[in-house]
Write a protein that holds these residues in place. Structure first.
Motif, PDB file in Angstrom:
ATOM      1  N   SER A 121     -19.212  69.330 -39.371  1.00 12.75           N
ATOM      2  CA  SER A 121     -20.019  68.135 -39.078  1.00 12.75           C
ATOM      3  C   SER A 121     -19.684  66.991 -40.044  1.00 12.75           C
ATOM      4  O   SER A 121     -19.725  65.825 -39.654  1.00 12.75           O
ATOM      5  N   ALA A 122     -19.327  67.301 -41.287  1.00 13.28           N
ATOM      6  CA  ALA A 122     -18.919  66.256 -42.234  1.00 13.28           C
ATOM      7  C   ALA A 122     -17.628  65.591 -41.775  1.00 13.28           C
ATOM      8  O   ALA A 122     -17.497  64.363 -41.823  1.00 13.28           O
ATOM      9  N   ILE A 123     -16.677  66.388 -41.312  1.00 11.40           N
ATOM     10  CA  ILE A 123     -15.410  65.852 -40.808  1.00 11.40           C
ATOM     11  C   ILE A 123     -15.650  64.995 -39.574  1.00 11.40           C
ATOM     12  O   ILE A 123     -15.096  63.905 -39.433  1.00 11.40           O
ATOM     13  N   ASN A 124     -16.531  65.465 -38.689  1.00 13.91           N
ATOM     14  CA  ASN A 124     -16.845  64.701 -37.480  1.00 13.91           C
ATOM     15  C   ASN A 124     -17.457  63.349 -37.841  1.00 13.91           C
ATOM     16  O   ASN A 124     -17.055  62.314 -37.305  1.00 13.91           O
ATOM     17  N   LEU A 125     -18.407  63.349 -38.763  1.00 19.51           N
ATOM     18  CA  LEU A 125     -19.045  62.096 -39.188  1.00 19.51           C
ATOM     19  C   LEU A 125     -18.025  61.169 -39.840  1.00 19.51           C
ATOM     20  O   LEU A 125     -17.983  59.970 -39.545  1.00 19.51           O
ATOM     21  N   LEU A 126     -17.198  61.701 -40.696  1.00 19.32           N
ATOM     22  CA  LEU A 126     -16.171  60.904 -41.352  1.00 19.32           C
ATOM     23  C   LEU A 126     -15.240  60.245 -40.330  1.00 19.32           C
ATOM     24  O   LEU A 126     -14.946  59.048 -40.418  1.00 19.32           O
ATOM     25  N   ASN A 127     -14.805  61.018 -39.338  1.00 23.07           N
ATOM     26  CA  ASN A 127     -13.939  60.466 -38.289  1.00 23.07           C
ATOM     27  C   ASN A 127     -14.627  59.346 -37.518  1.00 23.07           C
ATOM     28  O   ASN A 127     -13.994  58.352 -37.151  1.00 23.07           O
ATOM     29  N   ARG A 128     -15.921  59.488 -37.280  1.00 22.81           N
ATOM     30  CA  ARG A 128     -16.649  58.467 -36.525  1.00 22.81           C
ATOM     31  C   ARG A 128     -16.919  57.219 -37.374  1.00 22.81           C
ATOM     32  O   ARG A 128     -17.038  56.125 -36.851  1.00 22.81           O
ATOM     33  N   MET A 129     -17.015  57.388 -38.699  1.00 21.07           N
ATOM     34  CA  MET A 129     -17.256  56.253 -39.584  1.00 21.07           C
ATOM     35  C   MET A 129     -15.974  55.477 -39.887  1.00 21.07           C
ATOM     36  O   MET A 129     -16.020  54.267 -40.106  1.00 21.07           O
ATOM     37  N   LEU A 130     -14.837  56.164 -39.906  1.00 26.18           N
ATOM     38  CA  LEU A 130     -13.574  55.532 -40.289  1.00 26.18           C
ATOM     39  C   LEU A 130     -12.796  55.015 -39.084  1.00 26.18           C
ATOM     40  O   LEU A 130     -11.599  55.210 -38.961  1.00 26.18           O
ATOM     41  N   VAL A 131     -13.495  54.362 -38.195  1.00 25.01           N
ATOM     42  CA  VAL A 131     -12.882  53.727 -37.028  1.00 25.01           C
ATOM     43  C   VAL A 131     -12.752  52.244 -37.343  1.00 25.01           C
ATOM     44  O   VAL A 131     -13.724  51.604 -37.765  1.00 25.01           O
ATOM     45  N   TYR A 132     -11.572  51.694 -37.192  1.00 23.98           N
ATOM     46  CA  TYR A 132     -11.312  50.305 -37.569  1.00 23.98           C
ATOM     47  C   TYR A 132     -12.105  49.315 -36.718  1.00 23.98           C
ATOM     48  O   TYR A 132     -12.670  48.359 -37.231  1.00 23.98           O
ATOM     49  N   ASP A 133     -12.156  49.554 -35.417  1.00 25.85           N
ATOM     50  CA  ASP A 133     -12.833  48.639 -34.498  1.00 25.85           C
ATOM     51  C   ASP A 133     -14.346  48.817 -34.629  1.00 25.85           C
ATOM     52  O   ASP A 133     -14.886  49.871 -34.305  1.00 25.85           O
ATOM     53  N   PRO A 134     -15.064  47.809 -35.091  1.00 23.77           N
ATOM     54  CA  PRO A 134     -16.511  47.932 -35.281  1.00 23.77           C
ATOM     55  C   PRO A 134     -17.269  48.256 -33.990  1.00 23.77           C
ATOM     56  O   PRO A 134     -18.315  48.888 -34.036  1.00 23.77           O
ATOM     57  N   ALA A 135     -16.727  47.837 -32.851  1.00 25.99           N
ATOM     58  CA  ALA A 135     -17.393  48.127 -31.582  1.00 25.99           C
ATOM     59  C   ALA A 135     -17.343  49.610 -31.247  1.00 25.99           C
ATOM     60  O   ALA A 135     -18.194  50.120 -30.525  1.00 25.99           O
ATOM     61  N   GLU A 136     -16.350  50.306 -31.769  1.00 28.11           N
ATOM     62  CA  GLU A 136     -16.196  51.740 -31.505  1.00 28.11           C
ATOM     63  C   GLU A 136     -16.745  52.601 -32.641  1.00 28.11           C
ATOM     64  O   GLU A 136     -16.970  53.787 -32.469  1.00 28.11           O
ATOM     65  N   ARG A 137     -16.972  52.007 -33.808  1.00 30.61           N
ATOM     66  CA  ARG A 137     -17.437  52.734 -34.993  1.00 30.61           C
ATOM     67  C   ARG A 137     -18.912  53.114 -34.859  1.00 30.61           C
ATOM     68  O   ARG A 137     -19.697  52.392 -34.248  1.00 30.61           O
TER      69      ARG A 137
END
Length: 82
Positions: free
Chosen positions: A38-54
């Motif tokens: 779950s930490a890896i999943n959250l990290l992947n979702r937070m480290l998205v460059y496009d703010p609309a997709e983050r």
């Protein structure tokens, strides 16, 4: 240059390959993991460059990674630190 074209330019010129976090989490090796799934999943979702997709901060706090913390805080709020 308009904002959309600047963003497109940056996405094309400055794109970096996605980080492979598998060396930090291996479901088969529970003893030596440096992070949870779950930490890896959250990290992947937070480290998205496009703010609309983050993920938003509110969504991040509702993520499974913080479930235990939310439960602990609710318990402490209701029953104190006994």
């Amino acid at each position: 240059m308009e904002a959309k074209s600047k963003f497109s330019y940056l996405m094309n010129v400055c794109s970096m390959p996605k980080k492979d976090w598998s060396k930090y989490y291996n479901p088969a090796d529970k003893k030596n993991n440096l992070a949870t799934e779950s930490a890896i999943n959250l990290l992947n979702r937070m480290l998205v460059y496009d703010p609309a997709e983050r993920i938003t901060p509110r969504e991040a706090l509702q993520h499974e990674y913080f479930k235990e913390l939310r439960t602990d805080l609710r318990y402490k709020t209701l029953f104190g630190n006994k």
